[in-house]
Design an enzyme around this catalytic site. Structure first.
Site, short mmCIF file in Angstrom:
data_model
loop_
_atom_site.label_atom_id
_atom_site.label_comp_id
_atom_site.label_asym_id
_atom_site.label_seq_id
_atom_site.Cartn_x
_atom_site.Cartn_y
_atom_site.Cartn_z
N ASP A 181 0.84 -1.20 0.00
CA ASP A 181 0.00 0.00 0.00
C ASP A 181 0.88 1.26 0.00
O ASP A 181 2.11 1.16 -0.10
CB ASP A 181 -0.99 -0.02 1.18
N GLU A 184 3.78 1.26 2.11
CA GLU A 184 4.77 0.23 1.79
C GLU A 184 4.62 -0.96 2.73
O GLU A 184 5.59 -1.55 3.17
CB GLU A 184 6.18 0.84 1.84
N GLU A 338 7.92 14.19 8.87
CA GLU A 338 6.93 13.21 8.44
C GLU A 338 5.87 13.01 9.53
O GLU A 338 4.67 13.06 9.29
CB GLU A 338 7.66 11.89 8.18
C1 BGC Z 1 5.96 6.14 3.56
C2 BGC Z 1 5.61 6.31 2.10
C3 BGC Z 1 6.46 7.41 1.48
C4 BGC Z 1 7.93 7.21 1.77
C5 BGC Z 1 8.77 8.40 1.32
C6 BGC Z 1 7.46 5.92 3.68
O1 BGC Z 1 7.78 5.80 5.03
O2 BGC Z 1 5.27 5.05 4.11
O3 BGC Z 1 4.26 6.66 1.98
O4 BGC Z 1 6.23 7.41 0.10
O5 BGC Z 1 8.13 7.05 3.14
O6 BGC Z 1 8.31 9.58 1.86
#
Ligand code: BGC
Length: 386
Positions: A181, A184, A338
């Site tokens: 998903d 990931e 994030e």
């Molecule tokens: C997230 C992804 C994202 C990636 C890069 C991962 O930890 O689950 O959604 O695309 O980081 O930002």
């Protein structure tokens, strides 16, 4: 390191967000997901599509002058779209093999599928990364259509047409295949947010290249979502067969997706459950209830995503509360991470991730993109949703 409660005026955080994004675009057009974390020094189709979408709106509403004669944001988004087209076109033979196999009902060969992320120059990362994620190329089609519409790119360059055609036929052939998903995770499941992205991507592809026709396929996908993609209490489910929601289901009501209207009862029930299960009071939004990544904290980009949804609904008060929460998590450099670790679902996992990957990704370009999107939405007030 996060410095909480360091409020930056919205205009400053807006321009800082533009800067973080533009500074971290690579010469080939890819955006680093996060310049500080080695595992994130790739360009993802998904992150980049939201970034390009943000810059497309921002270039129209708050253009930064650029020598190319168009807004710097549009110049940047155009380079990203060219990068995506290159990643796809350079793998045309492998992608065609995947399409043929899927159409013959044969098992997938992962080496012939598109990765979620590539280095700017096109190299793949280590093989053990959960690369097979179908939402990324689908979101690219969605973001590209917006760019083409807003920047009036006509006719569509042949190279882009080729990539749109390839990506769309690939998604139409593989749509039901289990994949990782957008977090990931859960590579053996079929995810409703991924399905929603594919539905939207195929619609965008038809409009970009009118010789493509996915009407039947899209009807099949929508029917699948509405019959097999629900929880027992009739919300959209995280994945087929799971009685759980995921904040990534906000995807289902994105502008131009054409799947569910923001006030569709199904969408409203899904949002109500996201608010119940994942909205930490005063602390933003978690991904899902089983999240252990960095302790399963509240994600800034998800708080902003929910704010985006509220703006679509016309509830700017609720949106502003989440924006305000975001602004309280800006660090001393004006960066947004994030996620934040003051409301974790699984705190015992936090240190393990820090030991493995370092501190929480900061700045995360995708978070800054969401901030720009919400600011643009709030400025538009009661104008029609774009
Ligand atoms: C997230 C992804 C994202 C990636 C890069 C991962 O930890 O689950 O959604 O695309 O980081 O930002």
């Amino acid at each position: 390191m996060l410095t909480e409660n360091l409020f930056l005026a919205p205009e400053s955080l807006h321009s800082r967000s533009q800067q973080v994004i533009l500074d971290n675009q690579q010469s080939g057009g890819g955006y680093l997901a996060c310049p500080m974390m080695p595992d994130y020094q790739f360009s993802w189709f998904r992150d980049g599509s939201f970034i390009a979408y943000a810059l497309t709106l921002d270039g129209r509403d708050a253009p930064i002058p650029h020598p190319a004669g168009i807004a710097a944001q549009w110049d940047s988004a155009g380079k990203f779209h060219q990068w995506c087209a290159r990643m796809i076109n350079e793998r045309a033979e492998a992608v065609e093999r995947s399409i043929e196999r899927a159409n013959r009902g044969e098992p997938l060969v992962i080496a012939d599928t598109l990765n979620a992320r590539y280095r700017d120059e096109g190299a793949a990362g280590p093989a053990e990364w959960p690369e097979f994620q179908l939402d990324g190329p689908a979101l690219w089609l969605w973001a590209l259509e917006k760019y083409v519409e807003v920047c009036r790119v006509k006719p569509l360059p042949l190279y882009w047409q080729q990539a749109v055609d390839l990506a769309a036929r690939y998604l139409a052939a593989l749509w039901r295949t289990p994949c990782y998903d957008c977090w990931e995770e859960r590579g053996g499941d079929v995810h409703i947010s991924t399905m929603a992205a594919i539905y939207a991507g195929l619609g965008a592809a038809e409009r970009l290249v009118p010789t493509l026709n996915f009407e039947t396929k899209r009807a099949e996908i929508k029917d699948f979502i509405l019959t097999q993609g629900l929880t027992p209490t009739s919300e959209l489910a995280k994945s087929v067969g799971l009685d759980m929601v995921d904040a990534n289901l906000l995807l289902a009501a994105l502008p131009d997706f054409g799947l569910l209207a923001v006030d569709d009862p199904l969408m409203k029930r899904t949002i109500a459950r996201i608010e119940r299960d994942l909205l930490a009071d005063g602390h933003g939004v978690h991904r899902h209830t089983e999240d252990t990544y960095y302790g399963g904290g509240a994600w800034i980009l998800l708080g902003l995503w929910l704010a985006w949804y509220y703006t679509q609904q016309g509830d700017t008060n609720k949106a502003r509360m989440l924006v305000h929460w975001t602004e309280s998590h800006v660090d001393a450099q004006g960066n947004l991470p994030e996620q934040v670790n003051n409301a974790m679902f699984a705190p015992s996992f936090y240190q393990g991730w820090v030991a493995q990957r370092g501190e929480i990704a900061n700045p995360l370009l995708w978070t800054h993109a969401k901030y720009i999107i919400v600011q643009n939405r709030l400025k538009q007030g009661s104008l029609p949703v774009v």
